[in-house]
Design a protein around this motif. Structure first.
Motif, PDB file in Angstrom:
ATOM      1  N   ASP A 187       1.321   4.073   6.773  1.00 42.82           N
ATOM      2  CA  ASP A 187       0.880   3.298   5.093  1.00 42.82           C
ATOM      3  C   ASP A 187       1.359   1.444   5.864  1.00 42.82           C
ATOM      4  O   ASP A 187       0.846   1.923   6.804  1.00 42.82           O
ATOM      5  N   ASN A 188       0.976   0.981   5.118  1.00 42.28           N
ATOM      6  CA  ASN A 188       0.327  -0.445   6.011  1.00 42.28           C
ATOM      7  C   ASN A 188       1.817  -1.015   6.856  1.00 42.28           C
ATOM      8  O   ASN A 188       1.848  -2.197   7.283  1.00 42.28           O
ATOM      9  N   VAL A 189       2.836  -0.536   6.571  1.00 42.49           N
ATOM     10  CA  VAL A 189       4.207  -1.367   7.358  1.00 42.49           C
ATOM     11  C   VAL A 189       4.708  -0.103   8.430  1.00 42.49           C
ATOM     12  O   VAL A 189       4.274  -0.801   9.361  1.00 42.49           O
ATOM     13  N   ALA A 190       5.724   0.726   8.444  1.00 43.28           N
ATOM     14  CA  ALA A 190       5.557   1.816   9.069  1.00 43.28           C
ATOM     15  C   ALA A 190       5.848   3.007   7.998  1.00 43.28           C
ATOM     16  O   ALA A 190       6.890   2.526   7.032  1.00 43.28           O
ATOM     17  N   VAL A 191       5.943   3.874   8.902  1.00 44.78           N
ATOM     18  CA  VAL A 191       6.588   5.382   8.252  1.00 44.78           C
ATOM     19  C   VAL A 191       8.147   5.390   8.205  1.00 44.78           C
ATOM     20  O   VAL A 191       8.389   5.910   9.905  1.00 44.78           O
ATOM     21  N   ALA A 192       8.932   5.589   7.785  1.00 45.33           N
ATOM     22  CA  ALA A 192      10.408   5.911   7.661  1.00 45.33           C
ATOM     23  C   ALA A 192      10.935   7.095   8.125  1.00 45.33           C
ATOM     24  O   ALA A 192      11.735   7.549   8.807  1.00 45.33           O
ATOM     25  N   ARG A 193      10.208   8.124   7.342  1.00 44.49           N
ATOM     26  CA  ARG A 193      10.316   9.597   7.432  1.00 44.49           C
ATOM     27  C   ARG A 193       9.519   9.944   6.569  1.00 44.49           C
ATOM     28  O   ARG A 193       9.168   9.989   5.695  1.00 44.49           O
ATOM     29  N   VAL A 194       9.112  11.915   7.353  1.00 45.75           N
ATOM     30  CA  VAL A 194       8.533  12.479   6.298  1.00 45.75           C
ATOM     31  C   VAL A 194       9.863  13.773   5.565  1.00 45.75           C
ATOM     32  O   VAL A 194      10.086  14.130   6.310  1.00 45.75           O
ATOM     33  N   THR A 212       1.040  -1.625   0.142  1.00 42.30           N
ATOM     34  CA  THR A 212       0.455   0.234  -0.129  1.00 42.30           C
ATOM     35  C   THR A 212       0.406   1.085   0.002  1.00 42.30           C
ATOM     36  O   THR A 212       1.797   1.403   0.726  1.00 42.30           O
ATOM     37  N   ALA A 213       0.361   2.273  -1.239  1.00 39.90           N
ATOM     38  CA  ALA A 213       1.780   3.465  -0.951  1.00 39.90           C
ATOM     39  C   ALA A 213       1.318   3.988   0.216  1.00 39.90           C
ATOM     40  O   ALA A 213       0.461   4.432   0.793  1.00 39.90           O
ATOM     41  N   PRO A 214       2.244   4.326   0.747  1.00 41.83           N
ATOM     42  CA  PRO A 214       1.721   6.087   1.850  1.00 41.83           C
ATOM     43  C   PRO A 214       1.179   7.035   1.698  1.00 41.83           C
ATOM     44  O   PRO A 214       1.129   7.477   0.384  1.00 41.83           O
ATOM     45  N   SER A 215       0.646   7.263   3.036  1.00 45.47           N
ATOM     46  CA  SER A 215      -0.446   8.211   2.863  1.00 45.47           C
ATOM     47  C   SER A 215      -0.125   9.591   3.423  1.00 45.47           C
ATOM     48  O   SER A 215       0.999   9.215   4.632  1.00 45.47           O
ATOM     49  N   VAL A 216       0.622  10.554   3.454  1.00 46.75           N
ATOM     50  CA  VAL A 216       1.543  11.646   3.824  1.00 46.75           C
ATOM     51  C   VAL A 216       0.146  13.589   3.571  1.00 46.75           C
ATOM     52  O   VAL A 216      -0.247  13.225   2.585  1.00 46.75           O
ATOM     53  N   ALA A 233       7.229  10.703  14.184  1.00 49.22           N
ATOM     54  CA  ALA A 233       6.100  11.342  14.741  1.00 49.22           C
ATOM     55  C   ALA A 233       6.322  11.427  16.002  1.00 49.22           C
ATOM     56  O   ALA A 233       6.172  11.287  16.462  1.00 49.22           O
ATOM     57  N   PRO A 234       5.272  12.698  16.359  1.00 51.25           N
ATOM     58  CA  PRO A 234       4.592  13.587  14.981  1.00 51.25           C
ATOM     59  C   PRO A 234       5.129  14.084  14.492  1.00 51.25           C
ATOM     60  O   PRO A 234       6.278  14.804  14.777  1.00 51.25           O
ATOM     61  N   TYR A 235       5.176  14.312  12.876  1.00 48.06           N
ATOM     62  CA  TYR A 235       6.095  14.545  12.154  1.00 48.06           C
ATOM     63  C   TYR A 235       5.794  16.477  11.913  1.00 48.06           C
ATOM     64  O   TYR A 235       5.208  16.739  12.028  1.00 48.06           O
ATOM     65  N   SER A 236       7.606  17.097  12.182  1.00 45.43           N
ATOM     66  CA  SER A 236       7.356  18.149  12.077  1.00 45.43           C
ATOM     67  C   SER A 236       8.567  19.056  11.383  1.00 45.43           C
ATOM     68  O   SER A 236       9.570  17.785  11.895  1.00 45.43           O
ATOM     69  N   VAL A 262       8.555  29.339  11.141  1.00 40.90           N
ATOM     70  CA  VAL A 262       7.074  28.481  11.880  1.00 40.90           C
ATOM     71  C   VAL A 262       7.002  26.731  11.552  1.00 40.90           C
ATOM     72  O   VAL A 262       7.992  25.862  11.048  1.00 40.90           O
ATOM     73  N   THR A 263       6.962  26.467  12.459  1.00 41.12           N
ATOM     74  CA  THR A 263       6.742  24.982  12.361  1.00 41.12           C
ATOM     75  C   THR A 263       5.181  23.820  11.550  1.00 41.12           C
ATOM     76  O   THR A 263       4.538  24.477  11.332  1.00 41.12           O
ATOM     77  N   LEU A 264       5.433  23.450  10.088  1.00 38.92           N
ATOM     78  CA  LEU A 264       5.308  22.273   9.329  1.00 38.92           C
ATOM     79  C   LEU A 264       5.040  21.493  10.473  1.00 38.92           C
ATOM     80  O   LEU A 264       5.904  20.966  10.670  1.00 38.92           O
ATOM     81  N   THR A 265       3.967  21.055   9.985  1.00 36.29           N
ATOM     82  CA  THR A 265       4.013  19.326  10.985  1.00 36.29           C
ATOM     83  C   THR A 265       2.890  18.690   9.740  1.00 36.29           C
ATOM     84  O   THR A 265       2.353  19.282   8.191  1.00 36.29           O
ATOM     85  N   ALA A 266       3.150  17.101   9.828  1.00 35.18           N
ATOM     86  CA  ALA A 266       2.316  16.278   8.786  1.00 35.18           C
ATOM     87  C   ALA A 266       1.898  14.764   9.161  1.00 35.18           C
ATOM     88  O   ALA A 266       2.299  14.944  10.644  1.00 35.18           O
ATOM     89  N   THR A 267       0.845  14.488   8.794  1.00 35.94           N
ATOM     90  CA  THR A 267       0.613  13.237   9.429  1.00 35.94           C
ATOM     91  C   THR A 267       0.548  12.033   8.321  1.00 35.94           C
ATOM     92  O   THR A 267       0.688  12.060   6.883  1.00 35.94           O
ATOM     93  N   ALA A 268       1.094  11.619   8.971  1.00 37.68           N
ATOM     94  CA  ALA A 268       1.454  10.352   7.777  1.00 37.68           C
ATOM     95  C   ALA A 268       1.496   8.541   7.653  1.00 37.68           C
ATOM     96  O   ALA A 268       1.689   8.438   8.914  1.00 37.68           O
TER      97      ALA A 268
END
Length: 71
Positions: free
Chosen positions: A29-36, A2-6, A51-54, A21-27
């Motif tokens: 996938d079906n295995v584990a997110v390695a990085r954003v 499954t492709a990752p979703s961010v 996580a939480p990715y910023s 400015v703090t950029l934040t994201a959610t990510a």
């Protein structure tokens, strides 16, 4: 397989930002997110592996104007 979703969650679309400015994201996938990776237009600003990715972006290093931020 499954492709990752961010999704960039902050700042919001159309926001005016200045200074630090703090950029934040959610990510996910079906295995584990390695990085954003965080981008300003096509320029890599930084990476977060936990996580939480910023990322803290200092806007004083770029000219005033419109930019596309993405993760």
């Amino acid at each position: 397989t499954t492709a990752p979703s961010v999704s960039l969650t902050s700042p919001t679309s159309g926001a005016t930002v200045t200074g630090l400015v703090t950029l934040t994201a959610t990510a996910t996938d079906n295995v584990a997110v390695a990085r954003v990776d965080f981008y300003r237009d096509a320029v890599l600003l930084g990476t977060d592996t936990t996580a939480p990715y910023s990322y803290a972006w200092t806007t004083t290093t770029v000219a005033n104007g419109g930019y596309a931020l993405s993760a």
